[in-house]
Design a protein around this motif. Structure first.
Motif, PDB file in Angstrom:
ATOM      1  N   ASN A  23     -41.863 -20.564 -50.602  1.00 51.01           N
ATOM      2  CA  ASN A  23     -41.164 -19.920 -51.705  1.00 51.01           C
ATOM      3  C   ASN A  23     -42.123 -19.464 -52.801  1.00 51.01           C
ATOM      4  OD1 ASN A  23     -38.063 -19.956 -51.475  1.00 51.01           O
ATOM      5  ND2 ASN A  23     -38.636 -21.997 -50.775  1.00 51.01           N
ATOM      6  N   LEU A  24     -43.117 -20.299 -53.101  1.00 52.01           N
ATOM      7  CA  LEU A  24     -44.083 -19.944 -54.144  1.00 52.01           C
ATOM      8  C   LEU A  24     -44.845 -18.680 -53.747  1.00 52.01           C
ATOM      9  CD1 LEU A  24     -45.418 -20.723 -56.826  1.00 52.01           C
ATOM     10  CD2 LEU A  24     -47.084 -22.073 -55.515  1.00 52.01           C
ATOM     11  N   LYS A  25     -45.315 -18.644 -52.503  1.00 58.38           N
ATOM     12  CA  LYS A  25     -46.034 -17.460 -52.017  1.00 58.38           C
ATOM     13  C   LYS A  25     -45.125 -16.232 -52.026  1.00 58.38           C
ATOM     14  CE  LYS A  25     -46.293 -16.309 -47.758  1.00 58.38           C
ATOM     15  NZ  LYS A  25     -46.526 -16.215 -46.286  1.00 58.38           N
ATOM     16  N   GLY A  26     -43.903 -16.408 -51.541  1.00 58.32           N
ATOM     17  CA  GLY A  26     -42.980 -15.289 -51.463  1.00 58.32           C
ATOM     18  C   GLY A  26     -42.663 -14.693 -52.824  1.00 58.32           C
ATOM     19  N   ARG A  27     -42.439 -15.549 -53.806  1.00 50.58           N
ATOM     20  CA  ARG A  27     -42.105 -15.052 -55.146  1.00 50.58           C
ATOM     21  C   ARG A  27     -43.303 -14.417 -55.829  1.00 50.58           C
ATOM     22  NH1 ARG A  27     -38.497 -20.446 -56.525  1.00 50.58           N
ATOM     23  NH2 ARG A  27     -36.722 -19.853 -55.196  1.00 50.58           N
ATOM     24  N   MET A  28     -44.476 -14.998 -55.634  1.00 50.47           N
ATOM     25  CA  MET A  28     -45.677 -14.424 -56.236  1.00 50.47           C
ATOM     26  C   MET A  28     -45.988 -13.047 -55.649  1.00 50.47           C
ATOM     27  SD  MET A  28     -48.259 -17.693 -56.598  1.00 50.47           S
ATOM     28  CE  MET A  28     -49.590 -16.616 -57.158  1.00 50.47           C
ATOM     29  N   LEU A  29     -45.950 -12.943 -54.318  1.00 51.34           N
ATOM     30  CA  LEU A  29     -46.258 -11.667 -53.671  1.00 51.34           C
ATOM     31  C   LEU A  29     -45.180 -10.614 -53.950  1.00 51.34           C
ATOM     32  CD1 LEU A  29     -47.689 -12.827 -50.221  1.00 51.34           C
ATOM     33  CD2 LEU A  29     -48.937 -11.970 -52.215  1.00 51.34           C
ATOM     34  N   TYR A  40     -42.609  -6.840 -51.295  1.00 55.86           N
ATOM     35  CA  TYR A  40     -42.760  -7.962 -50.363  1.00 55.86           C
ATOM     36  C   TYR A  40     -41.459  -8.752 -50.199  1.00 55.86           C
ATOM     37  CZ  TYR A  40     -44.922 -11.916 -47.993  1.00 55.86           C
ATOM     38  OH  TYR A  40     -45.254 -12.876 -47.071  1.00 55.86           O
ATOM     39  N   PHE A  41     -40.467  -8.481 -51.047  1.00 62.31           N
ATOM     40  CA  PHE A  41     -39.215  -9.246 -51.021  1.00 62.31           C
ATOM     41  C   PHE A  41     -38.611  -9.298 -49.626  1.00 62.31           C
ATOM     42  CE2 PHE A  41     -34.552  -9.123 -51.151  1.00 62.31           C
ATOM     43  CZ  PHE A  41     -34.291 -10.349 -51.748  1.00 62.31           C
ATOM     44  N   PHE A  42     -38.670  -8.189 -48.889  1.00 65.43           N
ATOM     45  CA  PHE A  42     -38.030  -8.124 -47.574  1.00 65.43           C
ATOM     46  C   PHE A  42     -38.785  -8.969 -46.549  1.00 65.43           C
ATOM     47  CE2 PHE A  42     -37.331  -4.210 -49.957  1.00 65.43           C
ATOM     48  CZ  PHE A  42     -35.951  -4.247 -50.075  1.00 65.43           C
ATOM     49  N   TRP A  43     -40.085  -9.054 -46.677  1.00 68.12           N
ATOM     50  CA  TRP A  43     -40.877  -9.910 -45.795  1.00 68.12           C
ATOM     51  C   TRP A  43     -40.672 -11.381 -46.190  1.00 68.12           C
ATOM     52  CZ3 TRP A  43     -41.619  -4.913 -46.477  1.00 68.12           C
ATOM     53  CH2 TRP A  43     -42.008  -4.162 -45.370  1.00 68.12           C
ATOM     54  N   TYR A  44     -40.457 -11.596 -47.466  1.00 69.63           N
ATOM     55  CA  TYR A  44     -40.137 -12.944 -47.955  1.00 69.63           C
ATOM     56  C   TYR A  44     -38.811 -13.410 -47.343  1.00 69.63           C
ATOM     57  CZ  TYR A  44     -38.760 -16.499 -51.468  1.00 69.63           C
ATOM     58  OH  TYR A  44     -38.346 -17.644 -52.120  1.00 69.63           O
ATOM     59  N   GLN A  45     -37.795 -12.551 -47.324  1.00 69.08           N
ATOM     60  CA  GLN A  45     -36.507 -12.884 -46.725  1.00 69.08           C
ATOM     61  C   GLN A  45     -36.649 -13.140 -45.229  1.00 69.08           C
ATOM     62  OE1 GLN A  45     -33.641 -13.365 -48.658  1.00 69.08           O
ATOM     63  NE2 GLN A  45     -35.322 -13.238 -50.128  1.00 69.08           N
ATOM     64  N   MET A  46     -37.519 -12.358 -44.572  1.00 71.41           N
ATOM     65  CA  MET A  46     -37.767 -12.566 -43.143  1.00 71.41           C
ATOM     66  C   MET A  46     -38.368 -13.941 -42.904  1.00 71.41           C
ATOM     67  SD  MET A  46     -40.570 -12.609 -40.856  1.00 71.41           S
ATOM     68  CE  MET A  46     -41.821 -11.569 -41.618  1.00 71.41           C
ATOM     69  N   GLY A  83     -43.550 -10.393 -56.783  1.00 71.77           N
ATOM     70  CA  GLY A  83     -43.861  -9.909 -58.124  1.00 71.77           C
ATOM     71  C   GLY A  83     -45.075  -8.995 -58.137  1.00 71.77           C
ATOM     72  N   LEU A  84     -46.134  -9.407 -57.441  1.00 73.06           N
ATOM     73  CA  LEU A  84     -47.369  -8.617 -57.427  1.00 73.06           C
ATOM     74  C   LEU A  84     -47.193  -7.276 -56.719  1.00 73.06           C
ATOM     75  CD1 LEU A  84     -49.944 -11.454 -56.628  1.00 73.06           C
ATOM     76  CD2 LEU A  84     -49.665 -10.246 -58.805  1.00 73.06           C
TER      77      LEU A  84
END
Length: 319
Positions: A200-206, A214-220, A208-209
């Motif tokens: 989650n930390l990586k997903g939220r940071m990426l 990156y949100f869609f890859w975070y959801q994946m 934002g950056l």
């Protein structure tokens, strides 16, 4: 002798947005005309349709719940929630700050206790009323054990200002999924708080950056994490569950769904729901030597839908 290739079986959803739209229109009209009393029957009709159009290994699932069962639970839940909100409103109207503060504290404490009770009841009802090839699912969790674990983890989440949320969610999944049965098939969840926290930390940071890209890859990654940490076992044989979803697929799905809802002013919701079900089901695969013919019924029926209705009323999406 050549090694045998691993077997994979895919879930498939055959539902159609047009058919769902017809069901939703009838449900909306009857729910409005009955001042909300038709809601349990509306919910049952949608569940029955989606179950009947979800296939695995050549057979569809079945939902055996009825509007009548759900209505009984619905009335109980409305009464409980009504009393809680009635007390809260009365306290606020009294103008007494001390009384209002006490009632608010008690209100949230009771709600906190209701959440695990609702989850437990929902799992017992929904699993018992779900079947595949005549074999029913079941949930063997203990309400007291789940409540104690939930309250402990909720307390740790509060005092750590939310940091413990990753452990809270994974502990909950571990207990609930570990108590699900499907005939002679058992389940377990192997996710852990530490891995989920960093994910989650990586997903939220990426996210934002990358300005949200990156949100869609975070959801994946979240979907993959939850799916691939669920393991089934039948007669000592492991049945790992795999995800084939890609970040680009999530992007296209979300973009098209959003455009459909915007340009239809929300009327495309049934088609969006069908698209979502089709996408998620098609990306879940079961690996291993699954034998649907050797399943044995082991679970008893449970018809109290109070917990399932309360999960809806409290808008819980923890699982």
């Amino acid at each position: 002798m050549e090694n045998e290739q691993p077997q994979f079986r895919q879930f498939t959803y055959h539902g159609d947005g047009t058919e769902l739209f017809k069901i939703y229109i009838v449900n909306w009209l009857l729910t409005i005309l009955t001042l909300g009393l038709y809601y349990p029957w509306a919910k049952a009709s949608i569940l029955k349709y989606n179950y009947q159009h979800t296939e695995f290994d050549g057979s569809n699932f079945t939902f055996h719940g009825t509007g009548k069962e759900m209505f009984r639970g619905f009335i109980k839940v409305v009464a409980v929630i009504g009393i809680l909100y009635g007390a809260l409103i009365s306290a606020q109207l009294s103008g007494n700050t001390t009384v209002t503060l006490v009632v608010i504290i008690v209100f949230y404490i009771i709600l906190l206790f209701l959440v695990p009770i609702a989850l437990h009841g929902s799992m017992r009802y929904r699993s018992s009323r779900s079947s595949w090839r005549g074999i029913h699912f079941g949930y063997r969790g203990d309400r007291g054990t789940l409540t104690k674990q939930f309250l402990k983890d909720a307390f740790l989440t509060i005092i750590t200002l939310g940091i413990y949320t990753s452990w809270f969610i994974n502990n909950l999944r571990t207990y609930i999924i570990g108590n699900i049965r499907f005939g002679n098939i058992t389940f377990q969840y192997t996710g852990n708080g530490s891995d989920f926290f960093w994910l989650n930390l990586k997903g939220r940071m990426l996210t934002g950056l990358s300005f949200g890209i990156y949100f869609f890859w975070y959801q994946m990654e979240l979907f993959e994490y939850f799916i691939e940490n669920v393991y089934a076992e039948q007669d000592g044989k492991a049945l790992p569950i795999r995800s084939t979803a890609k970040g680009g697929d999530f992007f296209v799905l979300t973009l098209v769904n959003g455009l459909m809802l915007i340009f239809s002013l929300g009327l495309a919701f049934p088609w969006v729901q069908a698209r979502n079900f089709r996408f998620f089901m098609s990306n879940i695969w079961v690996q291993g030597d699954f034998d649907g013919n050797s399943l044995v019924q082991t679970e008893a029926e449970y018809r109290d839908a109070s917990g399932d209705d309360m999960v809806d009323m409290l808008d819980l999406d923890l699982m």
